[in-house]
Design a protein around this motif. Structure first.
Motif, PDB file in Angstrom:
ATOM      1  N   LYS A  91      -3.370  14.446 -13.528  1.00 23.80           N
ATOM      2  CA  LYS A  91      -2.815  14.548 -14.880  1.00 23.80           C
ATOM      3  C   LYS A  91      -1.874  15.735 -15.022  1.00 23.80           C
ATOM      4  N   ASN A  92      -2.293  16.892 -14.520  1.00 23.09           N
ATOM      5  CA  ASN A  92      -1.471  18.094 -14.657  1.00 23.09           C
ATOM      6  C   ASN A  92      -0.149  17.985 -13.910  1.00 23.09           C
ATOM      7  N   ASP A  93      -0.135  17.191 -12.807  1.00 23.88           N
ATOM      8  CA  ASP A  93       1.113  16.996 -12.073  1.00 23.88           C
ATOM      9  C   ASP A  93       2.171  16.357 -12.966  1.00 23.88           C
ATOM     10  N   LEU A  94       1.747  15.404 -13.790  1.00 25.95           N
ATOM     11  CA  LEU A  94       2.691  14.717 -14.668  1.00 25.95           C
ATOM     12  C   LEU A  94       3.081  15.599 -15.856  1.00 25.95           C
ATOM     13  N   ILE A  95       2.117  16.314 -16.405  1.00 31.34           N
ATOM     14  CA  ILE A  95       2.406  17.191 -17.547  1.00 31.34           C
ATOM     15  C   ILE A  95       3.459  18.232 -17.171  1.00 31.34           C
ATOM     16  N   GLU A  96       3.345  18.759 -15.953  1.00 35.40           N
ATOM     17  CA  GLU A  96       4.254  19.825 -15.513  1.00 35.40           C
ATOM     18  C   GLU A  96       5.702  19.367 -15.385  1.00 35.40           C
ATOM     19  N   LYS A  97       5.936  18.071 -15.321  1.00 32.02           N
ATOM     20  CA  LYS A  97       7.313  17.574 -15.220  1.00 32.02           C
ATOM     21  C   LYS A  97       8.088  17.746 -16.524  1.00 32.02           C
ATOM     22  N   GLY A  98       7.362  17.921 -17.631  1.00 35.34           N
ATOM     23  CA  GLY A  98       8.028  18.148 -18.907  1.00 35.34           C
ATOM     24  C   GLY A  98       8.577  16.906 -19.574  1.00 35.34           C
ATOM     25  N   TYR A  99       8.081  15.726 -19.189  1.00 35.83           N
ATOM     26  CA  TYR A  99       8.574  14.478 -19.767  1.00 35.83           C
ATOM     27  C   TYR A  99       7.982  14.255 -21.152  1.00 35.83           C
ATOM     28  N   HIS A 100       8.676  13.420 -21.949  1.00 35.71           N
ATOM     29  CA  HIS A 100       8.208  13.123 -23.296  1.00 35.71           C
ATOM     30  C   HIS A 100       7.192  11.988 -23.312  1.00 35.71           C
ATOM     31  N   HIS A 143       0.839  -1.203   0.000  1.00 41.74           N
ATOM     32  CA  HIS A 143       0.000   0.000   0.000  1.00 41.74           C
ATOM     33  C   HIS A 143       0.874   1.254   0.000  1.00 41.74           C
ATOM     34  N   ILE A 144       0.970   1.899  -1.132  1.00 39.99           N
ATOM     35  CA  ILE A 144       1.706   3.151  -1.262  1.00 39.99           C
ATOM     36  C   ILE A 144       0.689   4.266  -1.482  1.00 39.99           C
ATOM     37  N   GLN A 145       0.451   5.045  -0.452  1.00 39.56           N
ATOM     38  CA  GLN A 145      -0.534   6.125  -0.539  1.00 39.56           C
ATOM     39  C   GLN A 145       0.108   7.466  -0.874  1.00 39.56           C
ATOM     40  N   GLU A 146       1.424   7.519  -0.829  1.00 42.77           N
ATOM     41  CA  GLU A 146       2.147   8.765  -1.054  1.00 42.77           C
ATOM     42  C   GLU A 146       2.162   9.112  -2.547  1.00 42.77           C
ATOM     43  N   PRO A 147       2.018  10.382  -2.909  1.00 40.95           N
ATOM     44  CA  PRO A 147       2.101  10.791  -4.319  1.00 40.95           C
ATOM     45  C   PRO A 147       3.553  10.763  -4.794  1.00 40.95           C
ATOM     46  N   MET A 148       3.998   9.619  -5.247  1.00 34.89           N
ATOM     47  CA  MET A 148       5.408   9.411  -5.568  1.00 34.89           C
ATOM     48  C   MET A 148       5.895  10.275  -6.729  1.00 34.89           C
ATOM     49  N   HIS A 149       4.987  10.726  -7.591  1.00 35.81           N
ATOM     50  CA  HIS A 149       5.415  11.561  -8.709  1.00 35.81           C
ATOM     51  C   HIS A 149       6.077  12.854  -8.246  1.00 35.81           C
ATOM     52  N   SER A 150       5.766  13.269  -7.013  1.00 36.34           N
ATOM     53  CA  SER A 150       6.346  14.523  -6.511  1.00 36.34           C
ATOM     54  C   SER A 150       7.865  14.434  -6.361  1.00 36.34           C
ATOM     55  N   PHE A 151       8.408  13.219  -6.299  1.00 33.30           N
ATOM     56  CA  PHE A 151       9.849  13.031  -6.170  1.00 33.30           C
ATOM     57  C   PHE A 151      10.544  12.911  -7.529  1.00 33.30           C
ATOM     58  N   TYR A 152       9.775  12.900  -8.622  1.00 32.56           N
ATOM     59  CA  TYR A 152      10.376  12.786  -9.948  1.00 32.56           C
ATOM     60  C   TYR A 152      10.972  14.138 -10.340  1.00 32.56           C
ATOM     61  N   PRO A 199       2.220  11.946 -24.139  1.00 30.79           N
ATOM     62  CA  PRO A 199       1.416  10.754 -23.875  1.00 30.79           C
ATOM     63  C   PRO A 199       1.531  10.316 -22.411  1.00 30.79           C
ATOM     64  N   ILE A 200       0.370  10.136 -21.774  1.00 31.98           N
ATOM     65  CA  ILE A 200       0.297   9.553 -20.429  1.00 31.98           C
ATOM     66  C   ILE A 200      -0.580   8.323 -20.603  1.00 31.98           C
ATOM     67  N   VAL A 201       0.021   7.131 -20.504  1.00 24.92           N
ATOM     68  CA  VAL A 201      -0.594   5.944 -21.090  1.00 24.92           C
ATOM     69  C   VAL A 201      -0.646   4.755 -20.139  1.00 24.92           C
ATOM     70  N   TYR A 202      -1.808   4.127 -20.062  1.00 22.71           N
ATOM     71  CA  TYR A 202      -1.964   2.796 -19.473  1.00 22.71           C
ATOM     72  C   TYR A 202      -2.097   1.794 -20.631  1.00 22.71           C
ATOM     73  N   PRO A 203      -1.202   0.820 -20.735  1.00 19.91           N
ATOM     74  CA  PRO A 203      -1.377  -0.183 -21.788  1.00 19.91           C
ATOM     75  C   PRO A 203      -2.395  -1.254 -21.409  1.00 19.91           C
TER      76      PRO A 203
END
Length: 403
Positions: free
Chosen positions: A182-191, A142-151, A209-213
């Motif tokens: 969604k906006n949290d990931l977009i703001e990181k500037g990743y391709h 169980h990881i409840q922390e917003p891990m994207h904030s550390f990227y 692209p922010i994608v679930y396969p």
């Protein structure tokens, strides 16, 4: 920017225990239980034949925290096959196969990089330039922390890809782990954001692209349709995504119009021909079959014999045709409309929220021995119960009108 090409894979769930297959003939169980392994082999074969620059596997490689010995050995062999073709692999473990589990350790080959519990970035030197890949593995389930904030934020002019096994904040259809917006990931500037955890294929955002396969193999009736992974090309800041099927078989619903059928032999032959035609187009499948356009004469024909006998006869005819197509359930759409009372009942149930379902089923779910075998009360559970309730009501009305 030069062309970079990679495979985005997630949620293999190797050696997954399949749900709801007790009604399926035992001679098919092995094919079903082997399907997650077959899907994995299909991915490895595709990678060797198509030669991507690298492969990303975004969590839940294994179905359980105590990874089976056989599943690990098969995965090891797959990684060795990619190593022989000089294909790098980046993997992160998810909530199902987190790092706190207890399993026999395998030494993965040198082409495989496994992300640890802390977010980190690995840089891969390709012929056409550098690629920065960031990710992490689950330390516990169980990881409840917003891990994207550390990227880290992407550096201008360099290629950045994020691997994240998690779910959109506020999503009530699935357990929410490592939540993000969604906006949290977009703001990181990743391709590209390579996601995992949600088993339904979906594009959260297109640029970037922010994608679930989705997962690579259906495992129960709520995972319908073709499953697979993405072959991704990044060219001049533009992404081209090609979905590649990997399923050994699919779960699907199929409706057949049986209008004007009044004799058993013509009904059986018609159903068999329709199912064989479906198999020729879609391949191996487990089907929930619904017979539509049923007239009163056909209802009488079907009700003269147990539905289980019809199901057994249909399955036998498919086995004689030597195709992998299993009709798991047979439903009949009654020509008689629902009564006002039944319509009101079903309408009321469909308006219940999760808390009302939990209250109504509280005693059942608190049973000390039986509760562990019950499905969690979530969106999929409610949808399934409503569907079954509709069928039960329809059958009851049909019987009542025939008496």
């Amino acid at each position: 920017m030069a062309r970079i090409r990679f495979l985005h894979v997630a949620d293999l769930h190797l050696d997954s225990p399949f749900k709801g297959i007790s009604s399926i003939a035992k001679n098919r169980w092995k094919d079903i239980r082997e399907s997650t392994f077959q899907a994995f082999q299909n991915i490895i074969k595709y990678a060797i034949e198509s030669k991507p620059d690298f492969v990303l596997i975004v969590g839940d490689i294994y179905d359980g925290e105590n990874r089976s010995l056989r599943a690990q050995h098969l995965f090891q062999k797959g990684m060795e096959a990619l190593e022989a073709d000089n294909i790098p692999v980046f993997i992160c473990y998810g909530n199902h196969d987190h790092l706190s589990g207890n399993w026999a350790r395998f030494q993965l080959p040198s082409n495989v990089y496994v992300f640890d519990e802390k977010v980190e970035t690995r840089t891969l030197q390709l012929t056409d330039g550098l690629v920065h890949i960031t990710g992490f593995s689950y330390k516990e389930r169980h990881i409840q922390e917003p891990m994207h904030s550390f990227y880290p934020v992407a550096k201008a002019g360099e290629i950045h890809i994020g691997m994240l096994h998690g779910s959109v904040e506020g999503n009530n259809e699935h357990d929410v782990y490592a939540p993000f917006r969604k906006n949290d990931l977009i703001e990181k500037g990743y391709h590209y954001w390579a996601l995992g955890h949600i088993h339904k294929r979906q594009l959260i955002h297109s640029e970037p692209p922010i994608v679930y396969p989705g997962n690579t193999q259906s495992r129960h009736r709520n995972e319908k349709g073709v499953k697979g992974f993405y072959d991704v090309s990044l060219i001049n800041n533009q992404a081209d995504l090609q979905f590649i099927p990997s399923s050994a078989f699919i779960y699907e619903e199929l409706s057949i119009d049986c209008s004007d059928m009044i004799h058993a032999n013509e009904l059986i032959e018609f159903i068999q021909n329709e199912l064989i035609r479906y198999s020729q187009i879609h391949g191996s499948a487990i089907i929930e079959l619904t017979l539509n356009g049923i007239t009163e004469d056909t209802v009488e024909l079907l009700q003269s014999t147990n539905i289980a006998d019809w199901l057994s006869l249909i399955q036998e005819s498919l086995e004689l045709a030597n195709i992998f197509l299993i009709v798991k359930d047979l439903h009949i759409t009654s020509p008689i409309e629902q009564s006002t009372e039944s319509a009101m009942l079903l309408s009321a149930l469909s308006n219940w929220d999760t808390s009302e379902w939990k209250l109504a089923l509280k005693e059942l779910y608190q049973h000390t021995k039986g509760s562990r075998y019950l499905q969690p009360i979530d969106h999929n559970f409610i949808e399934e119960v409503l569907k079954e309730a509709d069928l039960i009501v329809s059958k009851a009305i049909t019987r009542g009108n025939n008496n």
